[in-house]
Design an enzyme around this catalytic site. Structure first.
Site, short mmCIF file in Angstrom:
data_model
loop_
_atom_site.label_atom_id
_atom_site.label_comp_id
_atom_site.label_asym_id
_atom_site.label_seq_id
_atom_site.Cartn_x
_atom_site.Cartn_y
_atom_site.Cartn_z
N GLU A 294 0.83 -1.21 0.00
CA GLU A 294 0.00 0.00 0.00
C GLU A 294 0.86 1.25 0.00
OE1 GLU A 294 -2.84 2.23 -0.56
OE2 GLU A 294 -3.57 0.26 0.01
N ASP A 298 1.27 4.18 -2.99
CA ASP A 298 1.00 5.59 -2.75
C ASP A 298 2.19 6.47 -3.14
OD1 ASP A 298 -1.50 5.04 -1.74
OD2 ASP A 298 -0.86 4.99 0.35
N SER A 561 -7.04 3.03 -3.87
CA SER A 561 -5.75 3.37 -3.29
C SER A 561 -4.80 3.91 -4.34
CB SER A 561 -5.10 2.14 -2.66
OG SER A 561 -5.99 1.42 -1.88
#
Length: 644
Positions: A294, A298, A561
């Site tokens: 994750e 990002d 995301s």
């Protein structure tokens, strides 16, 4: 020895407590009641009357009824005060509780035996705190406390099903804790990548001819018409919040070499901001768990868009305290010292307590202020609206509003389960039961399940799209990525209508148009079809096959995301352009975005199924699948540069 000390303290509490008058007892009215049975908690026996509870009573703040007026005054493109953002001091003073509120609640506590020596006001005098026995607290709130056992993880919490307050103080109290709260708060990555078969690192050699296979920065620039960042001046850093998902720095140079254009220097790293024990960015991963994907997604995505502007990694929580893997409040505490004292930003039983008593936990105090504010914050996490007390959501939503007043843009991923909701604390694509039987979270439910804080009208919620064909010239459709091996991992853009927050004026026309011209064919027990509730997402962007380098290999990763840091990067570029023109940051985005639908690629194909239904459908104009659509940067920068 510890038991003896505890009993002695309890005895002291019981001996010193004065009995309330009979008149006071008669004037109680219901303040909060849990809707339906708690998810995965079973009520056991009555709590022991001598058990000590850390009671926190949140005082009603002043001027919250003017929140929409205040935020629109500085963010509506037609307001003469657009961009005239408030100072932190002005925000704190405007919303402070009145003296009447503080005195009324303090007098009530004294009448019920919690005298002035036992209770204290917080630093900002926004809440009252004290320790009390279960017996005292039951009397204070005219309720009964029970032990609740968690059906999956074990362990107990103390809670009540409802509680009451005297009529004379009810209007001065927002909520009290611990009372009806049970569900944990645990934000999660919206979608972990399917990493069974690593993709070869091919880099950018193919330009934009293979965007359907891997949507690189060159593809995004061609699709959304933006260029590279131009400056690295201090003051426009973009912030990304992470929870127990540490960024592995050695992956960044490899990503920069292969997937940025021109290549970002290998020694580029984000500013690391540790909040309440957030671990260093060089954390070593267990490759079997997928931890860190994750964060890599990002930062790879945002860096490729905004460089040479800088990024900040806000690493939140020690990863040990179970509640800290989930609350946004400790992040807000660290940004704003007044929030630590505002209605208990660090709530017992819901938010983590620091120092962390768990083995290996953070032993320092809860951070209260001191962390720098960024102009843009991107969060790839969300929670379940129905699993949280309404008062808790309203209180936190007010804080996001306060950041907007100060010129901060806040973007949240809308979720990856369509009209359902995925959550990793025992929930699997959860939906809701019908409100006729007491609405609550249920994996077999059929009512659509909105997310929090995407339901908050003062943040920008970001949905996801994918390329419609093999080239970017074919445009975008709503993302659809079913998992044939495990339907629980099917991926669709999160969206819907809140059951908590009202429809804000800035999106009223767009939502009304959708409901009038393309009405979903579902009754009111399936979703909130009143036409008066906050709807989301607000915008969308590509959220599939985004290159992410993780432990030396590159994957095409999906999720809102991915679309959220894309939007965060684009807003950072817009701020860069405004700062170069001697203007301030944008702050709260939504009023201007909804006023200029021409600045979006309208997405009209696709849907977001879930809860045993086809969900909503993408339609012309705003829709609860992709919002207003994906960005046309050239149009957006023209709009925002024309504003003061």
């Amino acid at each position: 020895m510890r038991s003896s000390i505890l009993l002695a303290a309890v005895a002291g509490f019981l001996t010193c407590s004065a009995a309330p008058t009979e008149n006071a007892k008669r004037n109680f009215v219901l303040h909060e009641k849990r809707d339906g049975a708690p998810h995965q908690w079973t009520r056991r026996n009555r709590a022991h009357p001598a058990e000590i509870l850390p009671v926190r009573i949140g005082l009603v703040q002043s001027n919250l009824h003017k929140a929409e007026e205040y935020i629109l005054d500085v963010s509506d493109p037609y307001s003469p005060n657009f961009g005239k953002h408030w100072s932190a001091e002005k925000v704190a003073n405007t919303f402070a509780p009145t003296k009447k509120t503080m005195d009324s609640v303090a007098d009530w506590l004294v009448e019920f035996g919690i005298d002035s020596e036992r209770h204290t006001f917080s630093t900002g005098r926004n809440w009252i705190q004290f320790n009390a026995t279960v017996a005292e607290t039951e009397q204070l709130f005219n309720t009964e406390y029970h032990y609740y056992e968690h059906n999956v993880e074990g362990g107990y919490r103390i809670a009540c099903d409802e509680y009451h307050l005297p009529q004379s103080v009810r209007d001065h109290v927002d909520f009290a804790m611990p009372t009806i709260q049970l569900e944990g708060m645990r934000p999660i990555p919206n979608l972990l990548p399917k990493i069974a078969a690593p993709s070869p690192i091919t880099g950018l050699e193919d330009g934009i001819t293979t965007c359907a296979n891997l949507t690189t920065i060159l593809c995004l620039r061609a699709l959304y018409n933006f260029g590279a960042g131009n400056t690295s001046a201090a003051g426009n850093e973009m912030g990304i919040g992470e929870w127990a998902d540490f960024l592995y720095l050695p992956d960044l140079p490899l990503f920069f070499k292969n997937y940025t254009s021109p290549p970002i220097p290998a020694d580029t790293v984000p500013d690391f901001i540790s909040i309440d024990g957030g671990q260093t960015a060089n954390y070593t991963y267990d490759n079997q768990t997928g931890a860190g994907v994750e964060s890599a997604l990002d930062f790879d995505t945002a860096y490729s868009i905004i460089y040479p502007q800088k990024l900040r990694l806000y690493q939140v929580g020690d990863g040990v305290n179970i509640d800290s893997v989930g609350t946004f409040n400790i992040f807000l505490d660290a940004l704003d010292a007044s929030y630590c004292t505002y209605l208990g930003g660090d709530q017992p039983y819901v938010d983590p307590a620091y120092p962390d008593p768990n083995e290996g936990g953070y032993t320092g105090p809860l951070q209260c202020g001191g962390a720098p504010k960024s102009n843009v914050f991107s969060f790839s996490y969300n929670q379940i609206e129905a699993a949280l007390p309404v008062s808790y959501q309203e209180r936190q939503c007010h804080e996001w509003m306060k950041l907007g007043l100060q010129g901060v843009s806040v973007l949240f991923a809308s979720g990856d389960s369509g009209v359902a909701n995925r959550y990793n604390a025992g929930y699997e694509n959860s939906c809701l039961t019908s409100p006729d039987v007491g609405q609550y979270v249920d994996i077999n439910g059929t009512r659509f399940s909105p997310s929090f804080p995407t339901n908050c009208p003062w943040i920008t919620a970001v949905g996801a799209t994918m390329l419609a064909g093999t080239t970017i010239a074919e445009g975008e459709v709503a993302v659809a990525d079913p998992d044939a091996t495990d339907p629980k991992n099917d991926y669709y853009s999160g969206g819907g209508f809140s059951n908590v927050f009202a429809l804000p004026s800035y999106q009223s026309a767009a939502v009304t148009n959708y409901l009038k011209n393309y009405p979903p064919h579902y009754p009111s027990h399936i979703y909130n079809n009143s036409g008066t509730s906050r709807a989301y997402p607000d915008v969308s962007a590509i959220g599939l096959k985004i290159p992410t380098t993780y432990l030396g290999s590159t994957y095409g990763v999906g999720g809102t995301s991915a679309s959220t840091p894309i939007w965060g990067g684009i807003v950072t570029l817009l701020n860069e352009a405004r700062l170069a023109a001697k203007k301030g940051p944008i702050g709260f985005l939504n009023p201007t975005l909804y006023a200029h639908p021409e600045a979006f690629n309208d997405i009209t194909v696709g849907g977001n199924p879930g809860c045993g239904s086809d969900g909503f459908k993408a339609q012309p104009g705003w829709d609860p699948v992709t919002g207003l659509g994906s960005p046309k940067y050239d149009k957006l920068v023209e709009v925002f540069l024309c504003l003061p």
